[in-house]
Design a protein around this motif. Structure first.
Motif, PDB file in Angstrom:
ATOM      1  N   UNK A  69     -41.285 -44.135 -42.513  1.00 10.44           N
ATOM      2  CA  UNK A  69     -40.003 -44.388 -43.178  1.00 10.44           C
ATOM      3  C   UNK A  69     -38.950 -43.309 -42.912  1.00 10.44           C
ATOM      4  N   UNK A  70     -39.079 -42.590 -41.793  1.00  7.64           N
ATOM      5  CA  UNK A  70     -38.070 -41.569 -41.497  1.00  7.64           C
ATOM      6  C   UNK A  70     -36.725 -42.248 -41.263  1.00  7.64           C
ATOM      7  N   UNK A  71     -35.657 -41.611 -41.727  1.00  9.19           N
ATOM      8  CA  UNK A  71     -34.329 -42.210 -41.687  1.00  9.19           C
ATOM      9  C   UNK A  71     -33.893 -42.538 -40.252  1.00  9.19           C
ATOM     10  N   UNK A  72     -33.724 -43.831 -39.982  1.00 13.22           N
ATOM     11  CA  UNK A  72     -33.350 -44.263 -38.643  1.00 13.22           C
ATOM     12  C   UNK A  72     -31.945 -43.811 -38.272  1.00 13.22           C
ATOM     13  N   UNK A  73     -31.060 -43.727 -39.256  1.00 13.21           N
ATOM     14  CA  UNK A  73     -29.685 -43.324 -38.962  1.00 13.21           C
ATOM     15  C   UNK A  73     -29.635 -41.905 -38.397  1.00 13.21           C
ATOM     16  N   UNK A  74     -30.530 -41.045 -38.877  1.00 12.56           N
ATOM     17  CA  UNK A  74     -30.572 -39.666 -38.393  1.00 12.56           C
ATOM     18  C   UNK A  74     -31.063 -39.624 -36.948  1.00 12.56           C
ATOM     19  N   UNK A  75     -32.072 -40.432 -36.640  1.00  9.30           N
ATOM     20  CA  UNK A  75     -32.579 -40.496 -35.271  1.00  9.30           C
ATOM     21  C   UNK A  75     -31.524 -41.068 -34.329  1.00  9.30           C
ATOM     22  N   UNK A  76     -30.802 -42.062 -34.804  1.00 14.44           N
ATOM     23  CA  UNK A  76     -29.740 -42.658 -33.992  1.00 14.44           C
ATOM     24  C   UNK A  76     -28.645 -41.638 -33.710  1.00 14.44           C
ATOM     25  N   UNK A  77     -28.301 -40.855 -34.734  1.00 12.46           N
ATOM     26  CA  UNK A  77     -27.247 -39.848 -34.591  1.00 12.46           C
ATOM     27  C   UNK A  77     -27.593 -38.819 -33.531  1.00 12.46           C
ATOM     28  N   UNK A 113     -25.316 -29.980 -32.187  1.00  7.28           N
ATOM     29  CA  UNK A 113     -25.740 -28.981 -33.171  1.00  7.28           C
ATOM     30  C   UNK A 113     -25.783 -29.582 -34.574  1.00  7.28           C
ATOM     31  N   UNK A 114     -24.745 -30.321 -34.931  1.00  7.19           N
ATOM     32  CA  UNK A 114     -24.684 -30.943 -36.254  1.00  7.19           C
ATOM     33  C   UNK A 114     -25.795 -31.964 -36.444  1.00  7.19           C
ATOM     34  N   UNK A 115     -26.050 -32.768 -35.399  1.00  7.36           N
ATOM     35  CA  UNK A 115     -27.091 -33.791 -35.483  1.00  7.36           C
ATOM     36  C   UNK A 115     -28.467 -33.164 -35.631  1.00  7.36           C
ATOM     37  N   UNK A 116     -28.723 -32.105 -34.890  1.00  7.25           N
ATOM     38  CA  UNK A 116     -30.010 -31.411 -34.997  1.00  7.25           C
ATOM     39  C   UNK A 116     -30.181 -30.786 -36.377  1.00  7.25           C
ATOM     40  N   UNK A 117     -29.119 -30.172 -36.864  1.00  7.00           N
ATOM     41  CA  UNK A 117     -29.184 -29.554 -38.180  1.00  7.00           C
ATOM     42  C   UNK A 117     -29.503 -30.598 -39.247  1.00  7.00           C
ATOM     43  N   UNK A 118     -28.849 -31.747 -39.170  1.00  7.41           N
ATOM     44  CA  UNK A 118     -29.084 -32.814 -40.139  1.00  7.41           C
ATOM     45  C   UNK A 118     -30.517 -33.331 -40.033  1.00  7.41           C
ATOM     46  N   UNK A 119     -30.992 -33.532 -38.814  1.00 12.26           N
ATOM     47  CA  UNK A 119     -32.354 -34.035 -38.630  1.00 12.26           C
ATOM     48  C   UNK A 119     -33.378 -33.091 -39.248  1.00 12.26           C
ATOM     49  N   UNK A 120     -33.189 -31.804 -39.036  1.00 13.57           N
ATOM     50  CA  UNK A 120     -34.153 -30.841 -39.554  1.00 13.57           C
ATOM     51  C   UNK A 120     -34.067 -30.706 -41.075  1.00 13.57           C
ATOM     52  N   UNK A 121     -32.879 -30.862 -41.620  1.00 18.68           N
ATOM     53  CA  UNK A 121     -32.737 -30.828 -43.083  1.00 18.68           C
ATOM     54  C   UNK A 121     -33.406 -32.051 -43.700  1.00 18.68           C
ATOM     55  N   UNK A 189     -14.352 -19.800 -31.431  1.00 21.75           N
ATOM     56  CA  UNK A 189     -15.239 -19.813 -32.582  1.00 21.75           C
ATOM     57  C   UNK A 189     -14.803 -20.870 -33.591  1.00 21.75           C
ATOM     58  N   UNK A 190     -15.766 -21.522 -34.174  1.00 21.07           N
ATOM     59  CA  UNK A 190     -15.504 -22.432 -35.277  1.00 21.07           C
ATOM     60  C   UNK A 190     -16.202 -21.879 -36.503  1.00 21.07           C
ATOM     61  N   UNK A 191     -15.847 -22.357 -37.657  1.00 18.37           N
ATOM     62  CA  UNK A 191     -16.426 -21.841 -38.895  1.00 18.37           C
ATOM     63  C   UNK A 191     -17.942 -21.989 -38.870  1.00 18.37           C
ATOM     64  N   UNK A 192     -18.637 -20.874 -39.057  1.00 20.29           N
ATOM     65  CA  UNK A 192     -20.092 -20.899 -39.050  1.00 20.29           C
ATOM     66  C   UNK A 192     -20.705 -20.820 -37.672  1.00 20.29           C
ATOM     67  N   UNK A 193     -19.852 -20.689 -36.629  1.00 24.04           N
ATOM     68  CA  UNK A 193     -20.382 -20.669 -35.265  1.00 24.04           C
ATOM     69  C   UNK A 193     -21.115 -19.381 -34.938  1.00 24.04           C
ATOM     70  N   UNK A 194     -20.922 -18.366 -35.776  1.00 22.21           N
ATOM     71  CA  UNK A 194     -21.612 -17.113 -35.528  1.00 22.21           C
ATOM     72  C   UNK A 194     -23.066 -17.162 -35.975  1.00 22.21           C
ATOM     73  N   UNK A 195     -23.476 -18.269 -36.597  1.00 24.32           N
ATOM     74  CA  UNK A 195     -24.848 -18.400 -37.066  1.00 24.32           C
ATOM     75  C   UNK A 195     -25.448 -19.690 -36.527  1.00 24.32           C
ATOM     76  N   UNK A 196     -26.712 -19.658 -36.082  1.00 25.18           N
ATOM     77  CA  UNK A 196     -27.349 -20.896 -35.639  1.00 25.18           C
ATOM     78  C   UNK A 196     -27.639 -21.785 -36.837  1.00 25.18           C
TER      79      UNK A 196
END
Length: 206
Positions: A69-77, A113-121, A189-196
């Motif tokens: 039941x892992x969220x399909x929308x996250x995998x699609x993203x 980066x955003x998609x990976x962060x969301x998937x891991x969260x 640089x974007x906001x938060x770009x100094x941190x992975x």
């Protein structure tokens, strides 16, 4: 005879002056070429770490999609983000001279980066997935790669700064453009770009 001697003296002075100018210009040209090659080398290093991250995605997606039941929308993203990165065509061996091209590349990588962060969260909600040794290994590899991306982007900007400064300095400022030594854009640089992305998990949490 005296006039001939004076004329020869002036000629010698002119020849020496020309040789000095050629030597200075030649040394400056070689310096610019060396700096340009350094920028291209750092660009290739940036490309390598981004490619490493992209190569991790299929295994990460396969591992995560195995969770019930892992969220399909996250995998699609994340799948779409990886595809978008591949659609941005840049020369991996020559740093872009066009700021808009670099911005396009950076935007696509930012979406990844955003998609990976969301998937891991989201993965935090699946205890069985977090307990998987394969998932933990991929998470660690991804974290290391994100740190490496930050480092390589910084080194690239340092190389660009040295190069851009040199082409605007004397005597290169007078001829750099003629030899196609043009200004290179920076990663901005974007906001938060100094941190992975935060990808740490509490694997002991029940």
């Amino acid at each position: 005879m005296k006039k001939l001697g004076i004329g020869c003296g002036i000629l010698v002075v002119l020849v020496v002056a020309v040789l000095i100018v050629i030597a200075i210009a030649g040394g400056s040209y070689n310096h610019l070429n060396s700096l340009q090659q350094a920028v291209n080398k750092k660009w290739a290093d940036v490309q390598n770490v981004y490619q490493r991250r992209a190569d991790l995605v299929p295994n990460l997606v396969a591992t995560v999609s195995g969770a019930a039941n892992f969220e399909k929308s996250t995998l699609t993203e994340i799948t779409e983000a990886r595809a978008s990165v591949g659609q941005v065509k840049v020369d991996p061996n020559n740093a872009p001279a066009d700021a808009s091209k670099l911005a396009e590349f950076d935007k696509a990588q930012g979406a990844m980066t955003s998609a990976l962060s969301r998937l891991l969260v989201v993965s935090e909600r699946y205890p069985d997935l977090k307990a998987s040794a394969n998932f933990r290994d991929l998470q660690a590899q991804l974290e290391g790669t994100e740190n490496r991306i930050t480092v390589e982007r910084g080194r690239f900007n340092d190389a660009v700064q040295a190069y851009d400064t040199a082409i605007k300095s004397f005597p290169a400022v007078f001829y750099a453009g003629m030899f196609h030594f043009t200004e290179k854009p920076y990663f901005t640089a974007t906001e938060g770009a100094d941190k992975p992305p935060q990808v740490q998990f509490d694997f002991n949490k029940k």
